[in-house]
Structure formats: structure tokens, C-alpha cells
Design a protein around this motif. Structure first.
Motif, mmCIF file in Angstrom:
data_model
loop_
_atom_site.group_PDB
_atom_site.id
_atom_site.type_symbol
_atom_site.label_atom_id
_atom_site.label_comp_id
_atom_site.label_asym_id
_atom_site.label_seq_id
_atom_site.Cartn_x
_atom_site.Cartn_y
_atom_site.Cartn_z
ATOM 1 N N SER A 150 0.849 -1.187 0.000
ATOM 2 C CA SER A 150 0.000 0.000 0.000
ATOM 3 C C SER A 150 0.887 1.239 0.000
ATOM 4 C CB SER A 150 -0.901 -0.007 1.235
ATOM 5 O OG SER A 150 -1.671 1.152 1.268
ATOM 6 N N VAL A 151 0.596 2.133 -0.905
ATOM 7 C CA VAL A 151 1.407 3.344 -1.046
ATOM 8 C C VAL A 151 0.741 4.473 -0.274
ATOM 9 C CG1 VAL A 151 2.380 4.962 -2.689
ATOM 10 C CG2 VAL A 151 2.132 2.576 -3.310
ATOM 11 N N GLU A 152 1.544 5.245 0.426
ATOM 12 C CA GLU A 152 1.001 6.374 1.186
ATOM 13 C C GLU A 152 1.465 7.679 0.572
ATOM 14 O OE1 GLU A 152 -1.224 6.212 3.662
ATOM 15 O OE2 GLU A 152 -1.260 4.047 3.435
ATOM 16 N N PHE A 153 0.575 8.315 -0.164
ATOM 17 C CA PHE A 153 0.837 9.633 -0.732
ATOM 18 C C PHE A 153 -0.323 10.527 -0.340
ATOM 19 C CE2 PHE A 153 2.827 6.887 -4.071
ATOM 20 C CZ PHE A 153 4.136 7.252 -3.836
ATOM 21 N N ASP A 154 -0.084 11.798 -0.280
ATOM 22 C CA ASP A 154 -1.162 12.756 -0.067
ATOM 23 C C ASP A 154 -1.772 13.014 -1.447
ATOM 24 O OD1 ASP A 154 -2.890 14.585 0.962
ATOM 25 O OD2 ASP A 154 -1.393 16.156 1.264
ATOM 26 N N ILE A 155 -2.840 12.293 -1.758
ATOM 27 C CA ILE A 155 -3.430 12.343 -3.090
ATOM 28 C C ILE A 155 -4.365 13.544 -3.207
ATOM 29 C CG2 ILE A 155 -4.927 11.111 -4.709
ATOM 30 C CD1 ILE A 155 -3.826 8.511 -3.345
ATOM 31 N N ALA A 156 -4.078 14.400 -4.186
ATOM 32 C CA ALA A 156 -4.891 15.594 -4.405
ATOM 33 C C ALA A 156 -6.155 15.275 -5.191
ATOM 34 C CB ALA A 156 -4.076 16.665 -5.129
ATOM 35 N N GLU A 157 -6.042 14.326 -6.109
ATOM 36 C CA GLU A 157 -7.168 14.004 -6.985
ATOM 37 C C GLU A 157 -7.018 12.574 -7.491
ATOM 38 O OE1 GLU A 157 -8.814 15.531 -11.298
ATOM 39 O OE2 GLU A 157 -7.984 17.032 -9.954
ATOM 40 N N THR A 158 -8.157 11.913 -7.708
ATOM 41 C CA THR A 158 -8.156 10.572 -8.300
ATOM 42 C C THR A 158 -8.832 10.645 -9.659
ATOM 43 O OG1 THR A 158 -8.192 9.462 -6.147
ATOM 44 C CG2 THR A 158 -8.949 8.187 -8.037
ATOM 45 N N SER B 173 -4.370 15.948 -19.003
ATOM 46 C CA SER B 173 -5.362 16.989 -18.752
ATOM 47 C C SER B 173 -5.563 17.208 -17.249
ATOM 48 C CB SER B 173 -6.685 16.608 -19.413
ATOM 49 O OG SER B 173 -7.658 17.580 -19.162
ATOM 50 N N ALA B 174 -5.649 16.122 -16.496
ATOM 51 C CA ALA B 174 -5.872 16.229 -15.048
ATOM 52 C C ALA B 174 -4.653 16.812 -14.339
ATOM 53 C CB ALA B 174 -6.213 14.859 -14.474
ATOM 54 N N ILE B 175 -3.449 16.438 -14.766
ATOM 55 C CA ILE B 175 -2.231 16.930 -14.114
ATOM 56 C C ILE B 175 -2.058 18.420 -14.374
ATOM 57 C CG2 ILE B 175 -0.335 16.616 -15.780
ATOM 58 C CD1 ILE B 175 -0.018 15.003 -12.452
ATOM 59 N N ASP B 176 -2.527 18.889 -15.528
ATOM 60 C CA ASP B 176 -2.444 20.320 -15.849
ATOM 61 C C ASP B 176 -3.249 21.160 -14.869
ATOM 62 O OD1 ASP B 176 -0.768 19.857 -17.988
ATOM 63 O OD2 ASP B 176 -2.335 20.042 -19.515
ATOM 64 N N ASP B 177 -4.291 20.567 -14.278
ATOM 65 C CA ASP B 177 -5.159 21.292 -13.351
ATOM 66 C C ASP B 177 -4.652 21.283 -11.916
ATOM 67 O OD1 ASP B 177 -6.878 21.889 -15.426
ATOM 68 O OD2 ASP B 177 -8.198 20.184 -15.032
ATOM 69 N N LEU B 178 -3.595 20.511 -11.645
ATOM 70 C CA LEU B 178 -3.064 20.434 -10.291
ATOM 71 C C LEU B 178 -2.018 21.510 -10.048
ATOM 72 C CD1 LEU B 178 -2.562 16.581 -9.760
ATOM 73 C CD2 LEU B 178 -4.515 17.996 -9.125
ATOM 74 N N SER B 179 -1.727 21.747 -8.776
ATOM 75 C CA SER B 179 -0.664 22.670 -8.388
ATOM 76 C C SER B 179 0.636 21.895 -8.227
ATOM 77 C CB SER B 179 -1.010 23.344 -7.059
ATOM 78 O OG SER B 179 -2.186 24.102 -7.190
ATOM 79 N N GLU B 180 1.740 22.597 -8.309
ATOM 80 C CA GLU B 180 3.050 21.970 -8.151
ATOM 81 C C GLU B 180 3.111 21.201 -6.835
ATOM 82 O OE1 GLU B 180 7.743 23.262 -7.722
ATOM 83 O OE2 GLU B 180 6.347 24.644 -8.666
ATOM 84 N N GLU C 294 1.471 18.463 -6.087
ATOM 85 C CA GLU C 294 0.298 17.634 -5.834
ATOM 86 C C GLU C 294 0.404 16.298 -6.574
ATOM 87 O OE1 GLU C 294 -3.336 20.507 -4.594
ATOM 88 O OE2 GLU C 294 -3.042 20.276 -6.760
ATOM 89 N N VAL C 295 -0.245 15.274 -6.016
ATOM 90 C CA VAL C 295 -0.179 13.918 -6.559
ATOM 91 C C VAL C 295 -1.537 13.518 -7.128
ATOM 92 C CG1 VAL C 295 0.220 11.475 -6.005
ATOM 93 C CG2 VAL C 295 1.645 13.253 -4.949
ATOM 94 N N LEU C 296 -1.489 12.964 -8.328
ATOM 95 C CA LEU C 296 -2.674 12.444 -9.015
ATOM 96 C C LEU C 296 -2.628 10.921 -8.963
ATOM 97 C CD1 LEU C 296 -5.159 12.933 -10.923
ATOM 98 C CD2 LEU C 296 -3.543 12.713 -12.824
ATOM 99 N N GLU C 297 -3.715 10.329 -8.499
ATOM 100 C CA GLU C 297 -3.862 8.872 -8.537
ATOM 101 C C GLU C 297 -4.683 8.544 -9.772
ATOM 102 O OE1 GLU C 297 -5.225 5.445 -5.462
ATOM 103 O OE2 GLU C 297 -6.701 7.033 -5.792
ATOM 104 N N HIS D 79 -1.665 4.233 -10.636
ATOM 105 C CA HIS D 79 -0.501 5.034 -10.993
ATOM 106 C C HIS D 79 -0.521 6.295 -10.123
ATOM 107 C CE1 HIS D 79 -0.515 2.541 -14.653
ATOM 108 N NE2 HIS D 79 -1.812 2.755 -14.650
ATOM 109 N N TYR D 80 0.645 6.696 -9.640
ATOM 110 C CA TYR D 80 0.744 7.886 -8.795
ATOM 111 C C TYR D 80 1.738 8.845 -9.437
ATOM 112 C CZ TYR D 80 -1.669 4.844 -5.586
ATOM 113 O OH TYR D 80 -2.597 3.986 -5.024
ATOM 114 N N VAL D 81 1.212 9.978 -9.907
ATOM 115 C CA VAL D 81 2.010 10.945 -10.657
ATOM 116 C C VAL D 81 2.021 12.270 -9.907
ATOM 117 C CG1 VAL D 81 2.326 12.082 -12.886
ATOM 118 C CG2 VAL D 81 1.232 9.836 -12.790
ATOM 119 N N ARG D 82 3.215 12.832 -9.692
ATOM 120 C CA ARG D 82 3.343 14.133 -9.022
ATOM 121 C C ARG D 82 3.646 15.210 -10.058
ATOM 122 N NH1 ARG D 82 7.298 13.612 -4.848
ATOM 123 N NH2 ARG D 82 5.609 13.439 -3.360
#
Length: 81
Positions: free
Chosen positions: A2-10, A27-34, A36-39, A75-78
Motif C-alpha cells: 500500500s502506497v502512502e501519498f497525499d493524493i490531491a485528486e483521483t 489533462s488532469a495533471i495540468d489542473d493540479l498545483s506543483e 500535488e499527486v494524481l492517482e 498510478h501515482y504521478v506528481r
């Protein structure tokens, strides 16, 4: 594992096949702030290599981890900039 990240959006792209998981992730990563992690939740086995390759070749994103489940690939992308 189990991965522990502070996920901003799924982002749920289950049922989508190449290239849609990558297109929707960009598209989703473009909407995040520097910082932040996208699941990303996908059912396409090709998303493992597609998203990893996209992240490796794209400035401003970092692939933190990928998990291969029974039916869902996670997938977890920062966003780095």
C-alpha cells in the motif's frame, strides 16, 4: 503493498484504452498545483508502460509509483513544476 501519498485528486479511466489514459492524465495533471499527486485508476494493462513512458518523457511530472492489481492498475504521478 500500500502506497502512502497525499493524493490531491483521483482520475478514474477504467474501461479506457490507449491513448485515453495518457490523454486524460495529462489533462488532469495540468489542473493540479506543483507538488500535488494524481492517482490514476486504469484497467488497461498497457497503461503501466504508457503512463510510465509518458511521465519519463514529460517535463514537470514524476511517476512516483505504479501498482498492478488483479483488475485495476494504480498510478501515482506528481506535478513537479
Amino acid at each position: 503493498m500500500s502506497v502512502e501519498f497525499d493524493i490531491a485528486e483521483t482520475l478514474d479511466v477504467k474501461g479506457a484504452s490507449c491513448p485515453m489514459p495518457v490523454v486524460k492524465t495529462k489533462s488532469a495533471i495540468d489542473d493540479l498545483s506543483e507538488g500535488e499527486v494524481l492517482e490514476v485508476l486504469a484497467t488497461d494493462p498497457g497503461s503501466m508502460s504508457d503512463l510510465d513512458g509518458w511521465a519519463a518523457g514529460t517535463d514537470g511530472v514524476e511517476m512516483l509509483d505504479q501498482e498492478e492489481g488483479d483488475e485495476v492498475y494504480k498510478h501515482y504521478v506528481r506535478k513537479t513544476e
